[in-house]
Design a protein around this motif. Structure first.
Motif, mmCIF file in Angstrom:
data_model
loop_
_atom_site.group_PDB
_atom_site.id
_atom_site.type_symbol
_atom_site.label_atom_id
_atom_site.label_comp_id
_atom_site.label_asym_id
_atom_site.label_seq_id
_atom_site.Cartn_x
_atom_site.Cartn_y
_atom_site.Cartn_z
ATOM 1 N N GLN A 134 5.523 1.456 -14.669
ATOM 2 C CA GLN A 134 6.926 1.267 -14.380
ATOM 3 C C GLN A 134 7.320 2.354 -13.383
ATOM 4 O O GLN A 134 6.980 3.519 -13.573
ATOM 5 C CB GLN A 134 7.767 1.414 -15.652
ATOM 6 N N THR A 135 8.018 1.998 -12.328
ATOM 7 C CA THR A 135 8.325 2.953 -11.270
ATOM 8 C C THR A 135 9.824 3.152 -11.159
ATOM 9 O O THR A 135 10.607 2.206 -11.232
ATOM 10 C CB THR A 135 7.757 2.478 -9.925
ATOM 11 N N TYR A 136 10.200 4.406 -10.945
ATOM 12 C CA TYR A 136 11.613 4.782 -10.905
ATOM 13 C C TYR A 136 11.848 5.732 -9.734
ATOM 14 O O TYR A 136 11.040 6.624 -9.470
ATOM 15 C CB TYR A 136 12.003 5.478 -12.206
ATOM 16 N N PHE A 137 12.973 5.547 -9.070
ATOM 17 C CA PHE A 137 13.328 6.432 -7.962
ATOM 18 C C PHE A 137 14.807 6.800 -8.020
ATOM 19 O O PHE A 137 15.665 5.949 -8.275
ATOM 20 C CB PHE A 137 13.051 5.768 -6.607
ATOM 21 N N SER A 138 15.072 8.074 -7.721
ATOM 22 C CA SER A 138 16.439 8.525 -7.481
ATOM 23 C C SER A 138 16.385 9.715 -6.539
ATOM 24 O O SER A 138 15.485 10.547 -6.615
ATOM 25 C CB SER A 138 17.134 8.929 -8.787
ATOM 26 N N ARG A 168 0.808 -1.217 0.000
ATOM 27 C CA ARG A 168 0.000 0.000 0.000
ATOM 28 C C ARG A 168 0.842 1.269 0.000
ATOM 29 O O ARG A 168 0.320 2.352 0.202
ATOM 30 C CB ARG A 168 -0.968 0.004 1.186
ATOM 31 N N MET A 169 2.155 1.153 -0.200
ATOM 32 C CA MET A 169 2.973 2.352 -0.382
ATOM 33 C C MET A 169 2.658 2.948 -1.755
ATOM 34 O O MET A 169 2.170 2.255 -2.671
ATOM 35 C CB MET A 169 4.457 2.016 -0.260
ATOM 36 N N TRP A 170 2.946 4.232 -1.913
ATOM 37 C CA TRP A 170 2.602 4.945 -3.144
ATOM 38 C C TRP A 170 3.113 4.221 -4.390
ATOM 39 O O TRP A 170 2.361 3.942 -5.330
ATOM 40 C CB TRP A 170 3.197 6.357 -3.060
ATOM 41 N N SER A 171 4.398 3.887 -4.402
ATOM 42 C CA SER A 171 4.983 3.242 -5.575
ATOM 43 C C SER A 171 4.358 1.873 -5.831
ATOM 44 O O SER A 171 4.155 1.476 -6.995
ATOM 45 C CB SER A 171 6.487 3.095 -5.389
ATOM 46 N N ASN A 230 12.535 0.498 2.411
ATOM 47 C CA ASN A 230 13.702 0.543 1.542
ATOM 48 C C ASN A 230 13.249 0.728 0.104
ATOM 49 O O ASN A 230 12.510 -0.107 -0.424
ATOM 50 C CB ASN A 230 14.501 -0.761 1.673
ATOM 51 N N PRO A 231 13.653 1.818 -0.544
ATOM 52 C CA PRO A 231 13.184 2.033 -1.919
ATOM 53 C C PRO A 231 13.587 0.913 -2.873
ATOM 54 O O PRO A 231 12.934 0.702 -3.895
ATOM 55 C CB PRO A 231 13.829 3.362 -2.308
ATOM 56 N N GLN A 232 14.656 0.182 -2.535
ATOM 57 C CA GLN A 232 15.091 -0.907 -3.415
ATOM 58 C C GLN A 232 13.988 -1.949 -3.611
ATOM 59 O O GLN A 232 13.909 -2.584 -4.650
ATOM 60 C CB GLN A 232 16.340 -1.582 -2.827
ATOM 61 N N GLY A 233 13.141 -2.117 -2.609
ATOM 62 C CA GLY A 233 12.066 -3.086 -2.741
ATOM 63 C C GLY A 233 10.743 -2.489 -3.162
ATOM 64 O O GLY A 233 9.747 -3.209 -3.294
ATOM 65 N N LEU A 234 10.730 -1.180 -3.385
ATOM 66 C CA LEU A 234 9.463 -0.496 -3.664
ATOM 67 C C LEU A 234 9.349 0.026 -5.091
ATOM 68 O O LEU A 234 8.245 0.312 -5.553
ATOM 69 C CB LEU A 234 9.280 0.670 -2.690
ATOM 70 N N PHE A 235 10.472 0.205 -5.774
ATOM 71 C CA PHE A 235 10.492 0.732 -7.142
ATOM 72 C C PHE A 235 11.165 -0.286 -8.057
ATOM 73 O O PHE A 235 12.071 -1.008 -7.641
ATOM 74 C CB PHE A 235 11.253 2.062 -7.208
#
Length: 473
Positions: free
Chosen positions: A119-123, A107-110, A132-137
């Motif tokens: 497709q989701t991208y983070f930086s 239920r996180m945004w990404s 941890n963004p590694q598991g979310l994007f």
């Protein structure tokens, strides 16, 4: 508007089978997030002499929300609470405890965007504890900490021109911070965004890109050419400048990290130098945003992309004798907020108060993604001009020491542990300098606002309304 209004995100070269099936013609989303950036620091707003040509163009190209607020924080790192609220969709006193359950329950945004086929991208800067963004994007590049490393030389400065001449300077790479790694972090983020957009040009899948600058957080470092654009004679002191805020020791503490950046008492010189460096870092970031927007145009995706720009909270930098964001004044709780894209009328100005975290609800709404459990509100009714109403009143809190309500033209700031109240008419007194709490003429208004604040605190599950010593406080 729902089928045409979504924000911009950058996309990478990913295997399309890795993603949920997207609905036809879903728009792309580019979410650009700044740090420590007050609502006044946009040149087009006409409040400060500051150069932000790319953000000025963005503001004029779509809808500008003039009263976007952060709800507050349960600790000194205001950005932690702000980003937790943004990514969980939960109000202040629910957000911290919601992060891990939201991650586990997708239920996180990404995660919600992925389920809608994106497709989701983070930086950039993350700073959401428990996630941890590694598991979310799907794609993650250059995850940054809460702030670039500050050094002892970056505090309590400058005391004088002589102290400045021999001390810390924004362009000197030896202090690390934004310069750690050899390339300024804002430039790294732009490099990441441009690279990803180049990949996105070759893909059909809609993308959600979350680009989070560390700018304009301290250490306020930028190349010397940007500092040189702001000679001190160009910098004006804030109208509500004070050498020291009379309640600073009670509401956040003189020893708070942010407040130690400038010497006490605040001086004209120290404030001007700090604002010079603040403006320079923002202008440098603006140039990087320009690179990202140009790459979006070159990708061929711009016509079906929506862009949202905002920040996690504002910053004082000399207003009211304060340096940081741990206060309830507009310079610290209000941020810029722009939405640009197909179907959004250029030059629209919306004065209705919103929370910056409404960005999540809006994007989910536009993506036809699940909004179950999201407490913030979609902005689509405001953007579609279906309504001019949003929240009845705006809430603010900082730990156990500060509470705030803004309702109509009026703002009440309460310092519960100091037994102090401050009442302002924001229409007549936008700089919040004329405290009316002790004026008998406004005694009825003071009582009215007290009652409204108490009701709002209860609605927000504020731990103070339960005489709690909640751990978050």
């Amino acid at each position: 508007m729902k089928n045409v209004f979504l924000m911009v995100v950058l996309v990478g070269a990913l295997t399309l089978s890795d993603f949920a099936e997207a609905a036809p013609n879903q728009p792309n989303v580019l979410f650009i997030f700044a740090d420590d950036m007050s609502y006044e620091t946009i040149g087009a707003a006409g409040m400060l002499d500051i150069d932000t040509p790319n953000l000025d163009t963005l503001a004029k190209s779509g809808a500008s929300f003039t009263h976007a607020h952060n709800m507050g924080a349960w600790g000194g790192a205001v950005c932690t609470a702000s980003r937790s609220m943004l990514n969980t969709g939960r109000f202040l006193w629910h957000a911290g405890a919601s992060v891990k359950p939201c991650v586990a329950e997708n239920r996180m945004w990404s995660q919600r965007m992925q389920e809608a086929g994106y497709q989701t991208y983070f930086s950039g800067k993350w700073h959401v504890p428990g996630a941890n963004p590694q598991g979310l994007f799907h794609v993650v590049k250059n995850v940054r900490a809460g702030m670039p490393k500050q050094t002892p030389q970056g505090y309590n400065r400058p005391k004088s021109p002589e102290d400045y001449a021999s001390g810390w300077k924004p362009w000197e790479t030896k202090y690390g911070g934004f310069w750690e790694g050899g390339t300024h972090w804002s430039e790294v983020l732009a490099n990441d965004g441009v690279e990803y957009l180049d990949s996105a040009a070759k893909e059909e899948q809609p993308f959600f890109m979350y680009l989070a600058f560390n700018a304009a957080h301290d250490p306020r470092q930028s190349p010397k050419e940007y500092i040189d654009r702001y000679p001190l004679e160009r910098i004006k002191l804030p109208e509500n400048f004070l050498p020291q805020y009379p309640y600073a020791d009670k509401i956040c503490g003189l020893g708070l990290r942010d407040e130690k950046l400038m010497p006490y008492p605040r001086t004209d010189y120290a404030v001007k130098v700090n604002r010079q460096e603040y403006f320079a870092l923002i202008t440098h970031m603006d140039d990087q945003i320009g690179r990202i927007l140009e790459a979006l145009k070159e990708s061929g995706k711009a016509d079906n992309t929506y862009i949202v720009f905002t920040a996690d909270h504002g910053l004082a930098v000399g207003h009211h004798g304060l340096s940081g964001k741990q206060n309830m004044y507009d310079h610290s709780v209000r941020v810029p907020f722009f939405v640009v894209g197909p179907g959004v009328k250029a030059g629209t100005q919306i004065d209705t108060p919103i929370y910056l975290q409404d960005a999540m609800a809006t994007i989910l709404d536009l993506a036809d993604a699940s909004t179950e459990g999201v407490e913030f509100k979609s902005l689509l009714p405001l953007l579609d001009e279906e309504s001019s109403e949003h929240y009845e009143a705006m809430y603010g809190a900082y730990m156990k020491t500060q509470r705030m309500i803004t309702k109509g033209d009026w703002k009440l700031i309460s310092y519960p542990t100091a037994n102090v109240e401050r009442l302002f008419n924001l229409n007549k007194d936008p700089n919040e300098m004329d405290d009316l709490a002790g004026n008998p003429e406004y005694s009825n208004k003071l009582v009215e606002m007290r009652v409204a604040l108490a009701e709002l605190c209860e609605a927000m599950d504020d731990p103070r309304t339960k005489d709690s010593t909640d751990a978050k406080e």
